[in-house]
Design a protein around this motif. Structure first.
Motif, short mmCIF file in Angstrom:
data_model
loop_
_atom_site.label_atom_id
_atom_site.label_comp_id
_atom_site.label_asym_id
_atom_site.label_seq_id
_atom_site.Cartn_x
_atom_site.Cartn_y
_atom_site.Cartn_z
N ALA A 153 34.77 16.00 -80.71
CA ALA A 153 35.18 14.61 -80.98
C ALA A 153 35.39 14.41 -82.47
N ASN A 154 34.53 15.01 -83.28
CA ASN A 154 34.63 14.90 -84.73
C ASN A 154 35.92 15.56 -85.22
N ILE A 155 36.26 16.74 -84.65
CA ILE A 155 37.49 17.42 -85.05
C ILE A 155 38.71 16.60 -84.63
N GLN A 156 38.70 16.04 -83.40
CA GLN A 156 39.82 15.24 -82.92
C GLN A 156 40.02 14.00 -83.78
N LYS A 157 38.91 13.38 -84.18
CA LYS A 157 38.98 12.19 -85.04
C LYS A 157 39.63 12.55 -86.37
N HIS A 158 39.24 13.73 -86.91
CA HIS A 158 39.82 14.16 -88.19
C HIS A 158 41.29 14.49 -88.03
N LEU A 159 41.65 15.15 -86.93
CA LEU A 159 43.06 15.49 -86.71
C LEU A 159 43.93 14.24 -86.57
N ASP A 160 43.38 13.17 -85.99
CA ASP A 160 44.13 11.92 -85.85
C ASP A 160 44.38 11.25 -87.20
N SER A 161 43.46 11.48 -88.15
CA SER A 161 43.57 10.80 -89.44
C SER A 161 44.16 11.68 -90.55
N CYS A 162 44.28 13.00 -90.33
CA CYS A 162 44.73 13.91 -91.41
C CYS A 162 45.99 14.65 -90.95
N PRO A 163 47.15 14.32 -91.52
CA PRO A 163 48.39 14.97 -91.09
C PRO A 163 48.43 16.47 -91.44
N GLY A 164 47.80 16.90 -92.52
CA GLY A 164 47.79 18.32 -92.92
C GLY A 164 47.05 19.18 -91.90
N CYS A 165 45.88 18.72 -91.48
CA CYS A 165 45.09 19.47 -90.49
C CYS A 165 45.78 19.41 -89.13
N ALA A 166 46.42 18.26 -88.80
CA ALA A 166 47.14 18.14 -87.53
C ALA A 166 48.30 19.13 -87.50
N LYS A 167 48.98 19.32 -88.65
CA LYS A 167 50.08 20.28 -88.73
C LYS A 167 49.55 21.70 -88.53
#
Length: 159
Positions: A26-40
């Protein structure tokens, strides 16, 4: 890239295959939703995994049956093949080994039977010096030191 992003990127391979606790995921998903670099980064990881899954696995053909007949059979004397020079010069090699053994034996034997280099006087002095260290005021230590004083007689005193 900050340290939080680096930590998330390090955990992305496990996250992509469903590993990790509910809280961690859940913590990783939350970060991916807020950080475009990590989502990429996560998107690229998923694309790579999909491409790998599309590959078909082909097994290498069994080539042992083709290779085996071409191998040379082992013989009892295959060790000589490792050193053909020794095989061709057996007598010289044996003679050289025997000479080397004799020379080595002579050196060891001669060095083992050397006479002691210390004289009786030197051993007597060393014994009394060690006594003087253990018993500095002992008469026997003092006597030993004075008794050892070398007396050299000149030719005039002997006459």
């Amino acid at each position: 890239m900050n340290t939080k992003c680096q930590q998330i990127i390090d955990q992305l391979p496990d996250y992509a295959v469903g590993k990790g606790s509910k809280f961690g995921r859940a913590n990783i998903q939350k970060h991916l939703d807020s950080c475009p670099g990590c989502a990429k980064e996560f998107s690229a990881l998923n694309e790579t995994a999909n491409l790998i899954n599309q590959l078909s696995i082909t097994h290498a053909p069994d080539m042992w049956d083709d290779i085996r007949p071409n191998l040379e059979p082992r013989t009892a004397h295959s060790a000589w093949r490792l050193s053909p020079w020794l095989h061709a010069h057996r007598a010289q090699s044996a003679l050289a080994g025997a000479v080397a053994t004799l020379v080595l034996g002579a050196v060891i034997f001669s060095s083992a039977h050397q006479p002691p280099t210390t004289t009786v006087d030197q051993m007597y002095m060393a014994n009394h010096i060690s006594m003087s260290w253990r018993e500095p005021f002992a008469d026997k230590a003092g006597m030993g030191l004075t008794a050892y004083m070398p007396v050299e007689a000149t030719s005039e005193e002997i006459k």
